[in-house]
Enzyme design. Structure first.
Site, short mmCIF file in Angstrom:
data_model
loop_
_atom_site.label_atom_id
_atom_site.label_comp_id
_atom_site.label_asym_id
_atom_site.label_seq_id
_atom_site.Cartn_x
_atom_site.Cartn_y
_atom_site.Cartn_z
CD GLU B 50 21.91 56.98 74.88
OE1 GLU B 50 21.02 57.81 75.15
OE2 GLU B 50 23.12 57.29 74.81
CG PHE B 112 33.34 61.42 81.97
CD1 PHE B 112 32.44 62.40 82.37
CD2 PHE B 112 33.39 61.09 80.63
CE1 PHE B 112 31.61 63.03 81.45
CE2 PHE B 112 32.57 61.72 79.71
CZ PHE B 112 31.68 62.69 80.12
CD GLN B 113 29.72 59.68 78.98
OE1 GLN B 113 30.31 58.93 78.21
NE2 GLN B 113 28.83 60.57 78.56
CE LYS B 162 37.72 54.12 74.68
NZ LYS B 162 37.66 55.58 74.72
CG MET B 478 -5.95 55.19 81.21
SD MET B 478 -7.59 54.59 80.75
CE MET B 478 -7.19 53.45 79.44
#
Lengths: 163, 569
Positions: B50, B112-113, B162, B478
């Site tokens: 993502e 969940f999630q 949802k 760096m």
């Protein structure tokens, strides 16, 4: 310097956390923050007491204005204004203390709003200094609990904060 | 006709003429993905993580003047996206992010999630919304696009549970948005603009300092006109590279921590400084107290009032949309016919040329080992300075900024504010899709590139022919450089051991991989890569592991306190 910042903000879920999150994320002080809906139910009004240099207060007002849900921001302490907060204080009131507490409450124009044979609840409004001097004026061993609303502020005279 | 929430979302995106959505499916967005499947107006690009979806959408936006769009699922979809959102936020990139959320009834149940998306992203978005009624989807998305691209741009997130994507409502996309709490300023204050013009005309040593705001507001042409009208030197910030053509003689290079000597000196010793869409950040002016040590008048134009007088006190603040304000300034200059005093200006340029003659970007060539600067110089030559260039974060980023001379805006993409390693390849994906057929180079290092290497797979799927130039010095360069300068050469965890064979890795993903070890092979490899128009070519340049980025202003030091080479250490 201590500042009294008034904020008109959309009365929406999460609006308060946007403001409090801004203060914590950028390390600004909040001494107190009060919020409630205005006469127009779609708007809330906050009074924030903050301390900081002029530069920091300028950034605070700018950052507040940047929040999408903030409608208006005013630093009330820039001009004449009134501040009030409300304290409810529960004290042990037995024996000769009952009379003394009543007398001190009267001097500060407080009201006793709950009485039992051993306690009072005293309601007191005023600016922060008055509230604090009341607390100082009574014997600290008698104080059972205190709750304060934090400061609400409004400009004097024609200074009006609305849409 | 009643449409489902999912249909409404997709119709909204089509109304906004969204060409690509970058995303990754999951449980909470299944209905949205089903609707994407059923139509062909909005194309979806499936990334492999993502974070990359966000970076690709961000790059799509940076390289065009349009709003990038990303779509991710709830919970881990969102938390993976946070780095990408914060990256865009720090660089003020307009984006709309649609996130799935667990069904309304499950919110707060540790489902969940589930995660508190609005809470987690609040500090790194311009604004965010949780949609609780299907009827609110269309007006909310309309607002999201409006907020993202107006005022100081930024990412706006719309979280949709949802069940709301399954519920039905009439679809009516609002034509316009009005918000009583959000009315970005456009026109600058005319009195302040007059004062600014007056100051500029009286200047003996004028200096123009232009940042990413010029790129974001497409004000490059107007900036160039101002620079030429005033005859003043111009510097660009890391985010502003390309805002003013780098090959022009009035350009004094990038400024800041790794800025050009002449740019930093001119910033410090000018008498009138005009900051255009830049914010005096710590990497640009170093120590603000040291910067304020020299008296000069400062004019600051910015669309965000909170950027003004944040780190540096200014004399003439102008809040407004850059193109509008620059137009006003140019009009006043034209009308007055006055110009800054020629003799003083000539004197100023003499001084600048003297600074320029230090040639602060010179480096020691080698026939034995590849110098990373040399690779970037060759890349610039071979692409005739006209490629889109993305970078990751670190030494290679600075070399890209210093040695690739950008003449056009929106050609240089990097994470300037947040400094996110791993943006290089996903940025390349976003740019290439926005500009099919144009050459896109990714300048990266073996450290950064491994932070989103999985996107080589996305490149294969969508035939994205990036030219990835990895300046492989086997160090987190760096970090190593700072450890050399200030931590007594104790290279704590900055050595990259057990590196993969990148050429073979690229081949494993179905691309072309090259490994280049000799300076003499650099040009040939680059030419070969760009000749292969349709292939992604990964060039693993084995570069000098000890090379440092110069000039350098150490953290906390003044802007003119520069280390120009190893001899100054």
């Amino acid at each position: 310097m201590r500042h009294v910042i008034s904020v008109l903000i959309e009365n929406e879920a999460g609006a308060l956390s946007r403001v409090s999150g801004l203060f914590s994320a950028r390390g600004y002080n909040i001494e107190s923050l009060t919020v409630a809906p205005t006469e127009d139910g779609s708007l809330s009004r906050m009074t924030i007491i903050s301390t900081g240099s002029d530069d920091i207060i300028e950034q605070i007002t700018k950052q507040l204005n940047k929040l999408i849900e903030v409608v208006k921001v005013v630093d009330l302490s820039e001009a004449a204004h009134i501040e009030r907060e409300l304290m409810l204080i529960k004290v042990r009131a037995t024996g000769k203390d009952r009379e003394e507490l009543k007398r001190v409450a009267d001097i500060f124009r407080g009201r006793i709003i709950d009485v039992t044979d051993s306690t009072y609840v005293i309601e007191l409004t005023g600016n922060t200094a008055k509230i604090e001097s009341f607390v100082g004026a009574i014997d600290s061993s008698l104080i059972l609990e205190t709750v304060r609303t934090g400061v609400a502020g409004i400009g004097r005279g024609d200074r009006i904060l609305r849409l | 006709m009643l449409l489902t929430g999912a249909e409404i979302v997709v119709r909204c995106l089509a109304e906004e003429k969204v060409e690509y959505v970058f995303g990754y499916p999951g449980g909470a967005v299944l209905y949205l993905y089903d609707e994407l499947f059923k139509q062909d107006k909005v194309r979806h690009v499936l990334v492999r993580h993502e974070q990359a979806a966000l970076h690709a959408a961000d790059a799509y936006s940076r390289s065009t003047e349009r709003v990038g769009v990303a779509l991710v699922t709830s919970g881990p979809g969102v938390t993976n996206a946070v780095t990408g959102i914060a990256t865009a936020y720090m660089d003020s990139i307009p984006m709309v992010i649609i996130t799935g959320q667990v069904p309304t009834a499950a919110i707060g149940q540790d489902a969940f999630q589930e995660c508190d998306t609005v809470g987690i992203t609040r500090p790194c978005v311009k604004h965010n919304f949780l949609v609780k009624d299907v009827k609110d989807i269309a007006p909310t998305i309309k607002k999201a696009f409006f907020i993202a691209k107006t005022g100081r741009p930024g990412p706006v997130l719309v979280d949709i549970p949802k069940d709301i994507t399954m519920a039905k409502a009439e679809f009516d996309y609002p034509k316009s948005v009005t918000m009583r709490s959000y009315n970005p300023i456009t026109k600058g204050h005319q009195g302040q603009i007059k004062k600014a013009v007056q100051l500029l005309l009286e200047a003996k040593r004028p200096m123009i300092y232009a940042g990413g705001g010029v790129v974001l507001s497409d004000a490059s042409d107007k900036l160039a006109k101002l620079v030429r009208t005033l005859g003043a030197p111009c510097t660009n910030t890391l985010m502003g590279l390309g805002a003013y053509p780098a090959t022009d003689k009035q350009f004094v290079g990038m400024l800041g921590m790794h800025g050009n000597y002449e740019a930093n000196m001119a910033m410090q010793y000018c008498d009138v400084l005009i900051a255009v869409g830049a914010r005096f950040d710590d990497r640009v002016i170093g120590n603000p107290a040291d910067f304020a040590r020299v008296a000069r008048k400062i004019i600051h134009i910015d669309i965000d009032p909170s950027s003004i007088s944040k780190r540096v006190k200014v004399d003439v603040p102008i809040v407004g949309n850059l193109p509008d304000v620059l137009d006003d300034i140019l009009r006043l200059l034209e009308a007055s016919g006055d110009r800054p005093d020629k003799e003083s200006l000539a004197e100023w340029w003499k001084q600048i040329e003297e600074w320029r003659s230090r040639d602060c970007l010179k480096y020691k060539h080698s026939d034995e080992v590849i110098k990373p600067q040399f690779v970037v110089e060759k890349l610039w030559e071979i692409t005739k300075g006209d490629a889109f260039v993305t970078s990751d974060v670190g030494q290679h980023q600075m070399w890209a900024a210093q040695y690739y001379k950008f003449d056009k805006p929106r050609r240089w993409l990097n994470s300037g504010g947040l400094g996110t390693m791993g943006v290089g390849i996903p940025y390349g994906i976003g740019v290439q899709l926005a500009h099919p057929g144009s050459p896109v180079a990714v300048i990266t290092g073996e450290g950064s590139v491994q932070m989103n290497i999985q996107e080589l797979s996305t490149c294969k799927q969508y035939r994205i022919p990036l030219k990835i130039c990895s300046l492989n010095n086997r160090y987190l360069g760096m970090v190593r450089q700072w450890q050399e300068f200030i931590h007594g050469n104790r290279y704590s965890e900055s050595y990259m051991d057990s590196l993969p064979d990148f050429a073979k890795l690229a081949e494993a993903y179905g691309h072309v991989g090259l490994r280049v070890e000799k300076p003499g092979d650099v040009e040939g490899a680059l030419r070969e890569a760009f000749k292969r128009k349709n292939d992604l070519v990964f060039i693993d340049f084995q570069v000098d592991p000890t090379e440092n980025v110069y000039p350098m202003v150490m953290g906390g030091k003044g802007l003119t306190d520069m280390i120009l080479s190893a001899e100054d250490l």
